[in-house]
Design a protein around this motif. Sequence first.
Motif, PDB file in Angstrom:
ATOM      1  N   SER A 182     -34.415  -5.920 -21.775  1.00 52.72           N
ATOM      2  CA  SER A 182     -33.049  -6.192 -22.233  1.00 52.72           C
ATOM      3  C   SER A 182     -32.291  -4.917 -22.594  1.00 52.72           C
ATOM      4  O   SER A 182     -31.107  -4.974 -22.899  1.00 52.72           O
ATOM      5  CB  SER A 182     -33.102  -7.120 -23.455  1.00 52.72           C
ATOM      6  OG  SER A 182     -33.949  -6.555 -24.436  1.00 52.72           O
ATOM      7  N   ASP A 183     -32.955  -3.758 -22.565  1.00 49.32           N
ATOM      8  CA  ASP A 183     -32.240  -2.507 -22.850  1.00 49.32           C
ATOM      9  C   ASP A 183     -31.443  -2.004 -21.645  1.00 49.32           C
ATOM     10  O   ASP A 183     -30.640  -1.079 -21.770  1.00 49.32           O
ATOM     11  CB  ASP A 183     -33.246  -1.415 -23.273  1.00 49.32           C
ATOM     12  CG  ASP A 183     -33.860  -1.706 -24.620  1.00 49.32           C
ATOM     13  OD1 ASP A 183     -33.180  -2.366 -25.429  1.00 49.32           O
ATOM     14  OD2 ASP A 183     -35.004  -1.292 -24.865  1.00 49.32           O
ATOM     15  N   HIS A 184     -31.694  -2.585 -20.477  1.00 52.03           N
ATOM     16  CA  HIS A 184     -30.980  -2.229 -19.243  1.00 52.03           C
ATOM     17  C   HIS A 184     -31.114  -0.742 -18.903  1.00 52.03           C
ATOM     18  O   HIS A 184     -30.144  -0.101 -18.529  1.00 52.03           O
ATOM     19  CB  HIS A 184     -29.501  -2.609 -19.343  1.00 52.03           C
ATOM     20  CG  HIS A 184     -29.316  -4.077 -19.568  1.00 52.03           C
ATOM     21  ND1 HIS A 184     -29.651  -5.032 -18.633  1.00 52.03           N
ATOM     22  CD2 HIS A 184     -28.842  -4.758 -20.655  1.00 52.03           C
ATOM     23  CE1 HIS A 184     -29.404  -6.225 -19.106  1.00 52.03           C
ATOM     24  NE2 HIS A 184     -28.920  -6.089 -20.342  1.00 52.03           N
ATOM     25  N   VAL A 185     -32.280  -0.187 -19.076  1.00 53.37           N
ATOM     26  CA  VAL A 185     -32.474   1.212 -18.695  1.00 53.37           C
ATOM     27  C   VAL A 185     -33.624   1.358 -17.698  1.00 53.37           C
ATOM     28  O   VAL A 185     -34.019   2.469 -17.365  1.00 53.37           O
ATOM     29  CB  VAL A 185     -32.736   2.112 -19.929  1.00 53.37           C
ATOM     30  CG1 VAL A 185     -31.481   2.263 -20.750  1.00 53.37           C
ATOM     31  CG2 VAL A 185     -33.879   1.577 -20.760  1.00 53.37           C
ATOM     32  N   THR A 186     -34.165   0.229 -17.199  1.00 53.14           N
ATOM     33  CA  THR A 186     -35.337   0.302 -16.326  1.00 53.14           C
ATOM     34  C   THR A 186     -35.044   1.075 -15.048  1.00 53.14           C
ATOM     35  O   THR A 186     -35.760   2.001 -14.688  1.00 53.14           O
ATOM     36  CB  THR A 186     -35.813  -1.115 -15.972  1.00 53.14           C
ATOM     37  OG1 THR A 186     -35.895  -1.855 -17.167  1.00 53.14           O
ATOM     38  CG2 THR A 186     -37.158  -1.077 -15.279  1.00 53.14           C
ATOM     39  N   PHE A 187     -33.949   0.687 -14.358  1.00 56.07           N
ATOM     40  CA  PHE A 187     -33.642   1.325 -13.075  1.00 56.07           C
ATOM     41  C   PHE A 187     -33.431   2.831 -13.255  1.00 56.07           C
ATOM     42  O   PHE A 187     -33.983   3.645 -12.521  1.00 56.07           O
ATOM     43  CB  PHE A 187     -32.401   0.685 -12.447  1.00 56.07           C
ATOM     44  CG  PHE A 187     -31.957   1.384 -11.194  1.00 56.07           C
ATOM     45  CD1 PHE A 187     -32.715   1.298 -10.027  1.00 56.07           C
ATOM     46  CD2 PHE A 187     -30.803   2.153 -11.174  1.00 56.07           C
ATOM     47  CE1 PHE A 187     -32.327   1.973  -8.875  1.00 56.07           C
ATOM     48  CE2 PHE A 187     -30.411   2.826 -10.031  1.00 56.07           C
ATOM     49  CZ  PHE A 187     -31.173   2.720  -8.876  1.00 56.07           C
ATOM     50  N   LEU A 188     -32.619   3.190 -14.265  1.00 52.87           N
ATOM     51  CA  LEU A 188     -32.330   4.610 -14.480  1.00 52.87           C
ATOM     52  C   LEU A 188     -33.599   5.382 -14.793  1.00 52.87           C
ATOM     53  O   LEU A 188     -33.798   6.516 -14.336  1.00 52.87           O
ATOM     54  CB  LEU A 188     -31.311   4.771 -15.612  1.00 52.87           C
ATOM     55  CG  LEU A 188     -29.895   4.301 -15.270  1.00 52.87           C
ATOM     56  CD1 LEU A 188     -29.028   4.246 -16.516  1.00 52.87           C
ATOM     57  CD2 LEU A 188     -29.262   5.212 -14.239  1.00 52.87           C
ATOM     58  N   ASN A 189     -34.495   4.786 -15.574  1.00 53.98           N
ATOM     59  CA  ASN A 189     -35.750   5.465 -15.885  1.00 53.98           C
ATOM     60  C   ASN A 189     -36.601   5.636 -14.633  1.00 53.98           C
ATOM     61  O   ASN A 189     -37.290   6.643 -14.473  1.00 53.98           O
ATOM     62  CB  ASN A 189     -36.522   4.680 -16.941  1.00 53.98           C
ATOM     63  CG  ASN A 189     -36.203   5.187 -18.339  1.00 53.98           C
ATOM     64  OD1 ASN A 189     -36.245   6.383 -18.587  1.00 53.98           O
ATOM     65  ND2 ASN A 189     -35.860   4.286 -19.234  1.00 53.98           N
ATOM     66  N   ARG A 190     -36.553   4.639 -13.734  1.00 51.19           N
ATOM     67  CA  ARG A 190     -37.328   4.765 -12.487  1.00 51.19           C
ATOM     68  C   ARG A 190     -36.784   5.914 -11.658  1.00 51.19           C
ATOM     69  O   ARG A 190     -37.550   6.708 -11.103  1.00 51.19           O
ATOM     70  CB  ARG A 190     -37.258   3.459 -11.681  1.00 51.19           C
ATOM     71  CG  ARG A 190     -38.016   2.360 -12.364  1.00 51.19           C
ATOM     72  CD  ARG A 190     -38.779   1.462 -11.414  1.00 51.19           C
ATOM     73  NE  ARG A 190     -39.688   0.676 -12.242  1.00 51.19           N
ATOM     74  CZ  ARG A 190     -39.680  -0.652 -12.314  1.00 51.19           C
ATOM     75  NH1 ARG A 190     -38.847  -1.343 -11.567  1.00 51.19           N
ATOM     76  NH2 ARG A 190     -40.514  -1.276 -13.107  1.00 51.19           N
ATOM     77  N   VAL A 191     -35.449   6.020 -11.563  1.00 52.82           N
ATOM     78  CA  VAL A 191     -34.852   7.130 -10.810  1.00 52.82           C
ATOM     79  C   VAL A 191     -35.318   8.452 -11.414  1.00 52.82           C
ATOM     80  O   VAL A 191     -35.706   9.395 -10.712  1.00 52.82           O
ATOM     81  CB  VAL A 191     -33.313   7.039 -10.835  1.00 52.82           C
ATOM     82  CG1 VAL A 191     -32.704   8.254 -10.158  1.00 52.82           C
ATOM     83  CG2 VAL A 191     -32.841   5.777 -10.153  1.00 52.82           C
ATOM     84  N   SER A 192     -35.296   8.507 -12.750  1.00 53.06           N
ATOM     85  CA  SER A 192     -35.671   9.746 -13.431  1.00 53.06           C
ATOM     86  C   SER A 192     -37.123  10.115 -13.124  1.00 53.06           C
ATOM     87  O   SER A 192     -37.436  11.274 -12.838  1.00 53.06           O
ATOM     88  CB  SER A 192     -35.450   9.559 -14.935  1.00 53.06           C
ATOM     89  OG  SER A 192     -35.698  10.741 -15.614  1.00 53.06           O
ATOM     90  N   THR A 193     -38.022   9.130 -13.150  1.00 47.54           N
ATOM     91  CA  THR A 193     -39.426   9.418 -12.847  1.00 47.54           C
ATOM     92  C   THR A 193     -39.595   9.855 -11.405  1.00 47.54           C
ATOM     93  O   THR A 193     -40.351  10.786 -11.101  1.00 47.54           O
ATOM     94  CB  THR A 193     -40.283   8.162 -13.114  1.00 47.54           C
ATOM     95  OG1 THR A 193     -40.076   7.774 -14.457  1.00 47.54           O
ATOM     96  CG2 THR A 193     -41.744   8.448 -12.886  1.00 47.54           C
ATOM     97  N   PHE A 194     -38.849   9.209 -10.496  1.00 47.14           N
ATOM     98  CA  PHE A 194     -38.892   9.590  -9.087  1.00 47.14           C
ATOM     99  C   PHE A 194     -38.463  11.052  -8.931  1.00 47.14           C
ATOM    100  O   PHE A 194     -39.107  11.844  -8.237  1.00 47.14           O
ATOM    101  CB  PHE A 194     -37.974   8.650  -8.291  1.00 47.14           C
ATOM    102  CG  PHE A 194     -37.892   8.973  -6.832  1.00 47.14           C
ATOM    103  CD1 PHE A 194     -39.013   8.862  -6.023  1.00 47.14           C
ATOM    104  CD2 PHE A 194     -36.697   9.393  -6.272  1.00 47.14           C
ATOM    105  CE1 PHE A 194     -38.936   9.175  -4.670  1.00 47.14           C
ATOM    106  CE2 PHE A 194     -36.617   9.696  -4.921  1.00 47.14           C
ATOM    107  CZ  PHE A 194     -37.734   9.586  -4.124  1.00 47.14           C
ATOM    108  N   GLY A 195     -37.372  11.413  -9.627  1.00 48.94           N
ATOM    109  CA  GLY A 195     -36.900  12.803  -9.584  1.00 48.94           C
ATOM    110  C   GLY A 195     -37.943  13.764 -10.117  1.00 48.94           C
ATOM    111  O   GLY A 195     -38.167  14.849  -9.549  1.00 48.94           O
ATOM    112  N   ALA A 196     -38.614  13.363 -11.199  1.00 47.68           N
ATOM    113  CA  ALA A 196     -39.642  14.235 -11.772  1.00 47.68           C
ATOM    114  C   ALA A 196     -40.768  14.457 -10.767  1.00 47.68           C
ATOM    115  O   ALA A 196     -41.303  15.565 -10.656  1.00 47.68           O
ATOM    116  CB  ALA A 196     -40.189  13.621 -13.055  1.00 47.68           C
ATOM    117  N   ALA A 197     -41.111  13.400 -10.001  1.00 48.64           N
ATOM    118  CA  ALA A 197     -42.177  13.550  -9.003  1.00 48.64           C
ATOM    119  C   ALA A 197     -41.762  14.548  -7.924  1.00 48.64           C
ATOM    120  O   ALA A 197     -42.562  15.375  -7.482  1.00 48.64           O
ATOM    121  CB  ALA A 197     -42.492  12.191  -8.383  1.00 48.64           C
TER     122      ALA A 197
END
Lengths: 130, 567
Positions: free
Chosen positions: B465-480
């Motif tokens: 419900s925090d609505h940050v899942t997608f953005l966090n996934r993008v961020s992790t992808f970028g970190a990889a």
Amino acid sequence: MKVEFRIYLGIGLFVLVITTIYLFWAREYGGATMLFGTAGLGIMPALYMGWWRKRMDPRPEDSKDATIAESQGTIGTFPGHTIWPFVLGMGVFFSALSLAFGAWTLVIGGALLIFAATSVVLESRRGGLV
Amino acid sequence: MTIAEEKRVDHGSDDHGHNEPRGIYQWLTSTDHKVIGKSYMYTSLVFLLIAGSMAMLIRIQLTGPNNHFISQQAYNELFTIHGSIMLYLFAGPFAFGGFANFILPLQIGAPDMAFPRLNALSYWLYLTGGTTMLLGFFTAGGAAAFGWVAYAPLSSYTNAPGVGPDLWIIAIALTGFSGIFTAVNLITTAFYLRAPGMTMFRLPIFTWNMIVTGMLILIAFPILTAAMIMLYADRHLGTHFFTVAGGGSPVMWQNLFWFFGHPEVYILALPYFGIVSEIIPVFSRKPVFGYKGLVFATLSIAALSTGVWAHHMFTTGTVLLPFFSALSLLIAVPTGIKVFTWLGTMWGGNIAFDTPMLWVIGFIVTFVMGGITGVMLASPPIDFAVHDTYFVVAHFHQVLAGTAVFAGFAGFYYWYPKLTGRMLRERLGKAQFWLAFIGFGLTFIPQYLIGLRGMPRRVPVYLVSDHVTFLNRVSTFGAAITFLSFVVWLVNLYVSWKKPVKASGNPWDGHTLEWATTSPPAHHNFTSIPPIRSQRPVWDANHPEYADYLESHDPKGSKSSERTKKQ
């Protein structure tokens, strides 16, 4: 030395101004004390260099048209390879670890420290091939 | 050991008492600034890889909502040690211990640092300090877990028991002393060992920035060390500096810490600004635009940085908001001057997009983005809204990691030939740059949005419900992707080591004195030094018809651009 002197003096005086403003505006003494100390860190070396600059010969590195040949010859003595800084570092390391692991590492560290410090001093005294 | 009398220029044989040992015994005993500089550099790069792997674990934990990849305690330890390594053991030592040690004496025409044995001691304190910090993971209670800022009362013995936090305190004290010694050494070297004709206003900008950084270290690090001693006394000796129950004040810790902490940000950034200011003129084939402006901007950043510490403490409600906000906003002025002098140097130049220059441009883009959000955060109303959210995390990663990684690799690719006598591969370098640049943007730009949606920093889990899942996934992808770029870099190092391409003394047509000697330089650095008549002695010697001292400086540098037009 003129530029070196002015850099330190400039930073010291600037921080002194900031200190005054901060002291009378914020009336918070922790920060004012630290700022005052910082001003001293600028002004004290500046005074030393200002004093020294009038008593030293002009240096070729301050002259715009000096030639490299002007500093031919020996410019100082530099130590070659030596093990003692490493031993000294290990002494500091083991002494510091005693703060976490108890006094027994201080025995090792202290011994290394005294040994290495003595050796470094002797090394400087003797010079040449040791 | 030998104590040899040193001459600035050594014409003869390399053999008056300098029978340097080789291999591991050389590493243990050398007082040569070049060996120590390289030791610093490689050690700090190992720390970068360790802390970068920790960042990957953190990002994996944040990939999805309610993730349980690592325990909460492990998460706290990881972000604490990730931050501590990056700030204390990588970003500072890499440039200030590594590059400065190696390059500064060469740039001013000196045979070595002013205090070679002190220099060696600084390295050993740095290495043992770093080791001490990592030792925390092997203790029963784990490593320190209170964030790299160690706020009281979180760092008290009650809240952070065990040996790990003590090891962290010792580590900071050891590396602090290492930094202080290096600062003394570099300032003395720059003030007293310059070659004849190398006046202060002919010093390369890199050397200037190291002098100013050294002064900031002398201001900031003693306070940090004092604060660490007070914290240790609070934990073990029964004092009450930071405990309310005993009449102390936890906010006092924040005051002490940030009085160190904000100059520390410039201690980390200024050396990299120096690297950038060296690379841009060389790859634009122009003298640096606005030399004195750049020097004074650096000095004003240093002076102003002592009066901005409490902008990290706006939300404590105990600081004078207008004072700290005004001084923080003022720092944008000299920083802006720097960015414009870099752009002015490139303007109209004959730009060569070699790998070092690409990294520099990547740095400018990332740094400006982080810098502008910094100006936003200097305003208390905005800071109250986003304090301790991912907005701040994104801001300081773009400023600090953008600076240390992009400008750091720019310097690494630029000076690697001088360090080793070998070139790095251009194509692999460019691949690494693009992976890092894209990965970096993907990691941190979404974090601004995550922060604006209210996700606080240093939390291991969030909800759907925090609505940050997608953005966090993008961020992790970028970190990889960023992580992948480091693999490319390691491949590059391996290839250049196995199939070396020999570098000449001056592969980039450089301007400053380090390019006047062989790659890698001999033990005494120089066999001859060209006359120093401007800020670019080596350029003057190699291009006498376009030498800087023949005419007054043309701000557009048309001398060189005309030359390329004629060709």
